[in-house]
Design a protein around this motif. Structure first.
Motif, PDB file in Angstrom:
ATOM      1  N   GLU A   1       0.799  -1.222   0.000  1.00  0.00           N
ATOM      2  CA  GLU A   1       0.000   0.000   0.000  1.00  0.00           C
ATOM      3  C   GLU A   1       0.832   1.273   0.000  1.00  0.00           C
ATOM      4  O   GLU A   1       0.409   2.305  -0.525  1.00  0.00           O
ATOM      5  CB  GLU A   1      -0.933   0.010   1.210  1.00  0.00           C
ATOM      6  CG  GLU A   1      -0.182   0.044   2.535  1.00  0.00           C
ATOM      7  CD  GLU A   1      -1.081  -0.162   3.730  1.00  0.00           C
ATOM      8  OE1 GLU A   1      -1.244   0.810   4.485  1.00  0.00           O
ATOM      9  OE2 GLU A   1      -1.592  -1.279   3.909  1.00  0.00           O
TER      10      GLU A   1
ATOM     11  N   TRP B   1      -8.688  -0.286  -3.485  1.00  0.00           N
ATOM     12  CA  TRP B   1      -8.260   0.041  -2.126  1.00  0.00           C
ATOM     13  C   TRP B   1      -9.423   0.532  -1.272  1.00  0.00           C
ATOM     14  O   TRP B   1      -9.222   1.117  -0.215  1.00  0.00           O
ATOM     15  CB  TRP B   1      -7.140   1.070  -2.160  1.00  0.00           C
ATOM     16  CG  TRP B   1      -5.935   0.603  -2.902  1.00  0.00           C
ATOM     17  CD1 TRP B   1      -5.598   0.896  -4.192  1.00  0.00           C
ATOM     18  CD2 TRP B   1      -4.906  -0.272  -2.416  1.00  0.00           C
ATOM     19  NE1 TRP B   1      -4.435   0.257  -4.547  1.00  0.00           N
ATOM     20  CE2 TRP B   1      -3.985  -0.462  -3.475  1.00  0.00           C
ATOM     21  CE3 TRP B   1      -4.676  -0.911  -1.191  1.00  0.00           C
ATOM     22  CZ2 TRP B   1      -2.848  -1.267  -3.343  1.00  0.00           C
ATOM     23  CZ3 TRP B   1      -3.546  -1.713  -1.057  1.00  0.00           C
ATOM     24  CH2 TRP B   1      -2.647  -1.881  -2.121  1.00  0.00           C
TER      25      TRP B   1
ATOM     26  N   THR C   1      -6.819  -6.735   2.518  1.00  0.00           N
ATOM     27  CA  THR C   1      -6.258  -6.460   3.846  1.00  0.00           C
ATOM     28  C   THR C   1      -6.343  -4.973   4.158  1.00  0.00           C
ATOM     29  O   THR C   1      -6.728  -4.573   5.272  1.00  0.00           O
ATOM     30  CB  THR C   1      -4.795  -6.937   3.919  1.00  0.00           C
ATOM     31  OG1 THR C   1      -4.744  -8.349   3.729  1.00  0.00           O
ATOM     32  CG2 THR C   1      -4.193  -6.589   5.271  1.00  0.00           C
ATOM     33  N   TYR C   2      -6.010  -4.144   3.175  1.00  0.00           N
ATOM     34  CA  TYR C   2      -6.071  -2.692   3.382  1.00  0.00           C
ATOM     35  C   TYR C   2      -7.502  -2.248   3.665  1.00  0.00           C
ATOM     36  O   TYR C   2      -7.751  -1.461   4.578  1.00  0.00           O
ATOM     37  CB  TYR C   2      -5.538  -1.963   2.147  1.00  0.00           C
ATOM     38  CG  TYR C   2      -5.577  -0.457   2.289  1.00  0.00           C
ATOM     39  CD1 TYR C   2      -4.519   0.235   2.858  1.00  0.00           C
ATOM     40  CD2 TYR C   2      -6.696   0.276   1.873  1.00  0.00           C
ATOM     41  CE1 TYR C   2      -4.559   1.612   3.011  1.00  0.00           C
ATOM     42  CE2 TYR C   2      -6.744   1.653   2.022  1.00  0.00           C
ATOM     43  CZ  TYR C   2      -5.675   2.314   2.594  1.00  0.00           C
ATOM     44  OH  TYR C   2      -5.722   3.670   2.753  1.00  0.00           O
TER      45      TYR C   2
ATOM     46  N   ARG D   1      -9.986  -3.914   4.912  1.00  0.00           N
ATOM     47  CA  ARG D   1     -10.455  -4.365   6.229  1.00  0.00           C
ATOM     48  C   ARG D   1      -9.740  -3.665   7.381  1.00  0.00           C
ATOM     49  O   ARG D   1     -10.289  -3.560   8.472  1.00  0.00           O
ATOM     50  CB  ARG D   1     -10.309  -5.879   6.316  1.00  0.00           C
ATOM     51  CG  ARG D   1     -11.341  -6.596   5.439  1.00  0.00           C
ATOM     52  CD  ARG D   1     -11.225  -8.096   5.490  1.00  0.00           C
ATOM     53  NE  ARG D   1     -12.337  -8.720   4.761  1.00  0.00           N
ATOM     54  CZ  ARG D   1     -12.321  -9.945   4.266  1.00  0.00           C
ATOM     55  NH1 ARG D   1     -11.241 -10.694   4.428  1.00  0.00           N
ATOM     56  NH2 ARG D   1     -13.362 -10.436   3.625  1.00  0.00           N
ATOM     57  N   GLU D   2      -8.542  -3.169   7.134  1.00  0.00           N
ATOM     58  CA  GLU D   2      -7.812  -2.464   8.185  1.00  0.00           C
ATOM     59  C   GLU D   2      -8.141  -0.978   8.241  1.00  0.00           C
ATOM     60  O   GLU D   2      -8.089  -0.376   9.320  1.00  0.00           O
ATOM     61  CB  GLU D   2      -6.307  -2.648   7.986  1.00  0.00           C
ATOM     62  CG  GLU D   2      -5.804  -4.058   8.281  1.00  0.00           C
ATOM     63  CD  GLU D   2      -4.307  -4.187   8.101  1.00  0.00           C
ATOM     64  OE1 GLU D   2      -3.675  -3.216   7.597  1.00  0.00           O
ATOM     65  OE2 GLU D   2      -3.756  -5.249   8.455  1.00  0.00           O
ATOM     66  N   HIS D   3      -8.484  -0.387   7.094  1.00  0.00           N
ATOM     67  CA  HIS D   3      -8.625   1.070   7.033  1.00  0.00           C
ATOM     68  C   HIS D   3     -10.028   1.556   6.674  1.00  0.00           C
ATOM     69  O   HIS D   3     -10.328   2.737   6.868  1.00  0.00           O
ATOM     70  CB  HIS D   3      -7.635   1.653   6.013  1.00  0.00           C
ATOM     71  CG  HIS D   3      -6.203   1.387   6.345  1.00  0.00           C
ATOM     72  ND1 HIS D   3      -5.491   2.141   7.249  1.00  0.00           N
ATOM     73  CD2 HIS D   3      -5.349   0.435   5.906  1.00  0.00           C
ATOM     74  CE1 HIS D   3      -4.252   1.687   7.348  1.00  0.00           C
ATOM     75  NE2 HIS D   3      -4.142   0.641   6.544  1.00  0.00           N
TER      76      HIS D   3
ATOM     77  N   ASP E   1     -13.366  -0.887   6.344  1.00  0.00           N
ATOM     78  CA  ASP E   1     -14.458  -1.648   6.964  1.00  0.00           C
ATOM     79  C   ASP E   1     -13.951  -3.047   7.284  1.00  0.00           C
ATOM     80  O   ASP E   1     -13.789  -3.879   6.389  1.00  0.00           O
ATOM     81  CB  ASP E   1     -15.659  -1.715   6.017  1.00  0.00           C
ATOM     82  CG  ASP E   1     -16.875  -2.386   6.634  1.00  0.00           C
ATOM     83  OD1 ASP E   1     -16.734  -3.007   7.706  1.00  0.00           O
ATOM     84  OD2 ASP E   1     -17.961  -2.306   6.041  1.00  0.00           O
ATOM     85  N   GLN E   2     -13.696  -3.306   8.561  1.00  0.00           N
ATOM     86  CA  GLN E   2     -13.122  -4.590   8.943  1.00  0.00           C
ATOM     87  C   GLN E   2     -14.080  -5.750   8.747  1.00  0.00           C
ATOM     88  O   GLN E   2     -13.662  -6.913   8.707  1.00  0.00           O
ATOM     89  CB  GLN E   2     -12.657  -4.547  10.399  1.00  0.00           C
ATOM     90  CG  GLN E   2     -13.758  -4.323  11.417  1.00  0.00           C
ATOM     91  CD  GLN E   2     -13.223  -4.285  12.836  1.00  0.00           C
ATOM     92  OE1 GLN E   2     -12.031  -4.429  13.055  1.00  0.00           O
ATOM     93  NE2 GLN E   2     -14.118  -4.098  13.802  1.00  0.00           N
TER      94      GLN E   2
END
Length: 277
Positions: free
Chosen positions: A10, A65, A92-93, A95-97, A99-100
């Motif tokens: 990222e 993203w 992964t991005y 869900r981390e930044h 909406d998990q």
């Protein structure tokens, strides 16, 4: 499998993208529109074209993203979202930044077991990656609710002649595949022929070529000034410059809105003629 831009870390993209991390065209409504606002305007244009409202069921083919789901949740928090993406890095991005809990199928759309119906389906820069486009568009048609809308924002060859010339350019194709992954652009006329034969109704088509070219110039400017290290910086700059050089010469960018028509019980033309006779 070779690494493409969809699998890169990222930090490469945060070096030049906007806060929404949209890796496709912005919408510059005026000369004064900032780069950041152009992205918000484009995302709003796409959502408005789909006639999204709270409670809408949305499918995005190619989450990127997370720019669309981020804006969707800001404007329509009660809309339901489903995504499809083969990129573990991008998921992964998101869900981390963003909406998990985002329900995203980790695979290509061709392999995704998605259950409709959906009120809106989006492909932003991802239609070109679909294998067997007729088959997948037919599947998308069947996933839409009656009256549901399909939004495609993507690049298209300027003409069939341009398509044939560029397909013979092996060096350009190798660069595209290495950075972009497999993709198959087509002339806009080909998409219109396919969509019409499937049963889609074309609602609108808007040219964003100038906007994308301006977006690309902004990416290049921001990346050149960034602290991103080589060779990642050099490789991405080369790709962005190569891609941005093709606008108007070889390709155009369009945003198209299609609709799955509602069933209307009406007599056929033949029946009307026989009735009048």
């Amino acid at each position: 499998m070779e690494t493409t831009q969809y699998d890169r870390e990222e930090h490469i993209f945060t070096a030049f993208l906007d806060p929404y991390m949209k890796f496709s065209s912005g919408l510059f409504s005026s000369h004064e529109t900032s780069f950041e606002n152009s992205v918000i305007e484009m995302l709003d244009f796409l959502l408005d074209s789909a006639q999204i409202s709270n409670g809408a069921r949305v499918l995005e083919i190619g989450t990127g993203w997370g720019c669309l789901i981020k804006r969707l949740k800001e404007r329509f928090p009660h809309a339901t979202y489903t995504g499809v993406s083969p990129s573990a890095a991008q998921i992964t991005y998101v869900r981390e930044h963003v909406d998990q809990q985002a329900p995203i199928h980790v695979c290509a759309f061709e392999l995704a077991e998605v259950q409709g119906p959906f009120d809106a389906i989006f492909l932003s820069g991802t239609f070109c990656h679909l294998q067997d486009k007729f088959l997948q568009l037919e599947r998308i048609f069947n996933l839409l609710a009656e009256g549901g809308r399909l939004i495609i924002e993507d690049s298209f060859f300027r003409s069939r002649q341009a398509m044939e010339v560029l397909r013979e350019c092996s060096a350009r194709g190798e660069v595209q595949t290495a950075m972009f992954g497999w993709a198959e652009l087509m002339p806009l006329s080909s998409l219109l022929d396919i969509s019409e034969s499937i049963g889609f109704h074309l609602v609108s088509c808007r040219d964003f070529t100038d906007d994308y070219e301006r977006t690309g110039k902004e990416w290049i400017r921001r990346l050149a000034k960034s602290a991103l290290s080589y060779p990642a910086k050099k490789d991405m700059l080369f790709y962005l410059r190569l891609a941005n050089n093709g606008w108007h010469r070889n390709a155009y960018c369009y945003a198209l809105t299609f609709e799955r028509p509602r069933r209307v019980d009406m007599p056929s033309v033949l029946e009307l003629v026989n009735k009048e006779a």
